[in-house]
Design a protein around this motif. Structure first.
Motif, mmCIF file in Angstrom:
data_model
loop_
_atom_site.group_PDB
_atom_site.id
_atom_site.type_symbol
_atom_site.label_atom_id
_atom_site.label_comp_id
_atom_site.label_asym_id
_atom_site.label_seq_id
_atom_site.Cartn_x
_atom_site.Cartn_y
_atom_site.Cartn_z
ATOM 1 N N GLU A 31 0.867 -1.181 0.000
ATOM 2 C CA GLU A 31 0.000 0.000 0.000
ATOM 3 C C GLU A 31 0.903 1.230 0.000
ATOM 4 O O GLU A 31 1.736 1.397 0.893
ATOM 5 C CB GLU A 31 -0.906 -0.003 1.238
ATOM 6 C CG GLU A 31 -1.710 1.272 1.453
ATOM 7 C CD GLU A 31 -2.582 1.619 0.255
ATOM 8 O OE1 GLU A 31 -2.481 2.760 -0.226
ATOM 9 O OE2 GLU A 31 -3.336 0.736 -0.205
ATOM 10 N N PRO A 32 0.779 2.134 -1.009
ATOM 11 C CA PRO A 32 1.712 3.259 -1.102
ATOM 12 C C PRO A 32 1.332 4.484 -0.290
ATOM 13 O O PRO A 32 2.131 5.411 -0.170
ATOM 14 C CB PRO A 32 1.695 3.583 -2.593
ATOM 15 C CG PRO A 32 0.298 3.233 -3.018
ATOM 16 C CD PRO A 32 -0.086 2.024 -2.192
ATOM 17 N N ARG A 80 5.217 7.818 -9.468
ATOM 18 C CA ARG A 80 4.824 7.588 -8.079
ATOM 19 C C ARG A 80 4.589 6.096 -7.866
ATOM 20 O O ARG A 80 4.140 5.387 -8.777
ATOM 21 C CB ARG A 80 3.575 8.388 -7.743
ATOM 22 C CG ARG A 80 2.364 8.005 -8.572
ATOM 23 C CD ARG A 80 1.192 8.949 -8.354
ATOM 24 N NE ARG A 80 0.644 8.828 -7.021
ATOM 25 C CZ ARG A 80 -0.305 9.627 -6.539
ATOM 26 N NH1 ARG A 80 -0.780 10.620 -7.295
ATOM 27 N NH2 ARG A 80 -0.769 9.470 -5.322
ATOM 28 N N LEU A 81 4.893 5.627 -6.674
ATOM 29 C CA LEU A 81 4.787 4.197 -6.403
ATOM 30 C C LEU A 81 3.333 3.770 -6.249
ATOM 31 O O LEU A 81 2.511 4.484 -5.658
ATOM 32 C CB LEU A 81 5.572 3.853 -5.139
ATOM 33 C CG LEU A 81 7.092 3.961 -5.270
ATOM 34 C CD1 LEU A 81 7.768 3.706 -3.941
ATOM 35 C CD2 LEU A 81 7.614 2.990 -6.321
ATOM 36 N N LEU A 82 3.039 2.574 -6.759
ATOM 37 C CA LEU A 82 1.708 1.996 -6.682
ATOM 38 C C LEU A 82 1.806 0.603 -6.067
ATOM 39 O O LEU A 82 2.884 -0.004 -6.021
ATOM 40 C CB LEU A 82 1.085 1.897 -8.078
ATOM 41 C CG LEU A 82 0.924 3.215 -8.853
ATOM 42 C CD1 LEU A 82 0.439 2.925 -10.267
ATOM 43 C CD2 LEU A 82 -0.023 4.159 -8.122
ATOM 44 N N ALA A 83 0.674 0.099 -5.606
ATOM 45 C CA ALA A 83 0.645 -1.255 -5.053
ATOM 46 C C ALA A 83 1.132 -2.250 -6.096
ATOM 47 O O ALA A 83 0.750 -2.192 -7.270
ATOM 48 C CB ALA A 83 -0.775 -1.604 -4.604
ATOM 49 N N ASP A 119 4.312 -2.485 -7.040
ATOM 50 C CA ASP A 119 5.627 -2.070 -7.524
ATOM 51 C C ASP A 119 6.722 -2.701 -6.659
ATOM 52 O O ASP A 119 6.554 -2.886 -5.452
ATOM 53 C CB ASP A 119 5.773 -0.546 -7.485
ATOM 54 C CG ASP A 119 4.983 0.144 -8.579
ATOM 55 O OD1 ASP A 119 4.531 -0.551 -9.506
ATOM 56 O OD2 ASP A 119 4.823 1.378 -8.500
ATOM 57 N N THR A 144 7.020 8.784 -3.378
ATOM 58 C CA THR A 144 7.884 8.967 -4.545
ATOM 59 C C THR A 144 9.331 8.686 -4.177
ATOM 60 O O THR A 144 9.705 8.687 -3.002
ATOM 61 C CB THR A 144 7.798 10.411 -5.082
ATOM 62 O OG1 THR A 144 8.176 11.324 -4.045
ATOM 63 C CG2 THR A 144 6.396 10.735 -5.562
#
Length: 522
Positions: free
Chosen positions: A240-241, A374-377, A379, A246
């Motif tokens: 979960e981000p 941006r980081l996502l679930a 990644d 970032t």
């Protein structure tokens, strides 16, 4: 020539007109001493940004004053010529010709035959403002800007022509299109057009897509440098981000003239501390976590540390301390809960984050879109090789939550004299409040109106993180690490470096007092 202050690390050199800007910029560029990080021309000014540890501001002033009267030697002009293919098929071609009282054929001929020079960049990375002595026209902008201008569109506005490197809103009158690659973040020279470059527009045949089919730079940019293959070392998977996570490091200074913001961690000190806690080089990349809510699963045994904002941390549900090196076994979940104080936390992993670098930095610039997404679930975060020493045996103390009222040191800005004496006093006497309009681009402050004694906008000039811009409503906006490279609102002051780190943790509702920054020791 007038040299104006711009905070602790820069001065703004103001001259009479754009022609003098181009001349001064060429002279300064030809004799640029060590310690000058950026030379950024604009409509009436050149920003000179220095590293005070190498070149003091007083020494920089002396150099600028000496170069103001120095002639430019033939060997000092390093300009190159770039040829840009163009198809004159813009949606506003007829309207622009009519506004100038000429035929479309005459406009196309004058535009293509003119010798153009890149005066300055801004608005977006790689967007060059081009001028020509053979183009004496002033073209009005659109009354209602377009919400979408396609990449490659060539337009006119005022005395300038320019081409859009990427799709973006815009109010210029569009007269043509080009297939030239104006900005390529993977290239060794990302921006095709740099201040001082000469430009020629070469009419070309429309391709199947309707845009220019041929054209090249007379002095092309160096070929791309393909990075050597490196083994992938997965460190963790994002479960979960949170609202926004970032990749950030200490930024990419030295490229403002190409329209590329410094970016990097909003609280640079916090990221440096996190890296020290796990034995990394201070410049290693980490994760900037906005408001908390990050969960990740370790793919290998990790050492991690979180600094900056306050909030509960846990490994597989077991509470662990912040601002301290924490062991996370392979397969375990590390969680950064919602922050209870501050805005941005910094997660360092021993070895640093391995992410693609642009101009020596892996920082994510949310305004321009440069850097990793941006980081996502789902990644996967990979580990780097930025280890500088062992994990320190002790954590760093003290670590306290932000105060109820933050004191922010502010150095003089270049346009303080545009404001009344009362407004300059109010800036430091008032208690300001962080509004809900606050992000990595800028922080809008609520408080009393700062009255102007000089009206209107400033001709476009360079900006830096920490600049206190004052829009027409009179409430200041503090530019953040991803703020615009140029702007037209007057800058009354510039937040000192330590103050920028403090503001990075300021939530909406946080109260702020400005205080006069002490002069830099050098």
């Amino acid at each position: 020539m007038v040299i104006l202050p711009f905070g602790e690390r820069a001065v703004l050199v103001e001259v009479a007109d754009l022609r003098e800007v181009l001349s001064l910029h060429r002279r300064l560029e030809s004799s640029r001493p060590e310690g000058v990080l950026d030379l950024v021309p604009a409509a009436r000014t050149v920003l000179v940004r220095v590293d005070p540890a190498v070149l003091s501001l007083s020494a920089a002033r002396s150099w600028i004053e000496g170069e103001d009267a120095a002639p430019l030697s033939p060997s000092g002009d390093r300009s190159r010529t770039v040829e840009i293919p163009i198809v004159y098929d813009g949606a506003d071609l007829d309207a622009a010709a009519s506004a100038l009282g000429m035929s479309v054929t005459a406009l196309v001929e004058r535009h293509a035959q003119a010798n153009w020079t890149v005066a300055f960049t801004g608005f977006a990375p790689g967007f060059g403002y081009l001028v020509s002595e053979e183009w004496p026209y002033d073209v009005p902008r659109l009354e209602s800007p377009r919400t979408r201008v396609p990449a490659g569109a060539v337009g006119l506005a005022g005395e300038f022509t320019g081409a859009y490197p990427r799709e973006t809103p815009g109010g210029w009158q569009l007269i043509g299109s080009t297939t030239a690659v104006l900005f390529d973040p993977a290239a060794s020279r990302p921006a095709l057009l740099q201040p001082g470059d000469r430009v020629r527009f070469a009419p070309a045949r429309p391709s199947a897509s309707g845009t220019a089919a041929t054209g090249a730079a007379e002095n092309p940019a160096p070929p791309k440098q393909e990075p050597a293959a490196r083994p992938e070392r997965p460190a963790a998977e994002i479960v979960e981000p949170g609202p926004l996570t970032t990749v950030q490091d200490q930024g990419r200074p030295g490229h403002l003239a190409a329209g590329i913001a410094i970016s990097g961690a909003a609280d640079r000190g916090a990221l440096r501390t996190a890296n020290r806690l796990v034995g990394n080089d201070e410049g290693a990349a980490g994760l900037e976590i906005t408001l908390g809510g990050l969960r990740l699963t370790a793919r290998r045994d990790l050492w991690v540390a979180v600094t900056g904002a306050w909030g509960p941390l846990s490994v597989d549900g077991r509470a662990v301390p912040g601002r301290s090196a924490v062991r996370v076994p392979a397969g375990a979940e590390f969680a950064v809960s919602a922050f209870t104080a501050g805005v941005r936390g910094y997660l360092a992993i021993r070895g640093g984050i391995d992410a693609p670098a642009l101009l020596g930095s892996a920082a994510t610039d949310v305004l321009s879109g440069l850097g990793p997404a941006r980081l996502l679930a789902g990644d996967v975060v990979r580990i780097g090789d930025r280890v500088a020493g062992p994990v320190p045996p002790e954590d760093l103390h003290p670590w306290t939550a932000p105060a109820d009222v933050i004191e922010v040191p502010v150095a003089p800005g270049p346009r303080a004299d545009w404001f009344t004496e009362h407004a300059r006093a109010v800036l430091f006497d008032a208690v300001w409040t962080v509004s809900s309009d606050a992000d990595r681009v800028g922080i809008r402050l609520d408080g009393p109106e700062l009255a102007r004694r000089v009206g209107g906008e400033v001709p476009s000039e360079a900006m830096l993180p920490g600049a206190l811009q004052v829009p027409p409503l009179g409430r200041p906006v503090v530019l953040g690490p991803d703020g615009p490279v140029t702007g037209g609102y007057p800058v009354i002051g510039v937040v000192a470096d330590v103050g920028r780190d403090l503001l990075a943790q300021a939530r909406p509702g946080t109260r702020i007092r400005m205080r006069h920054a002490r002069p830099h020791p050098r």
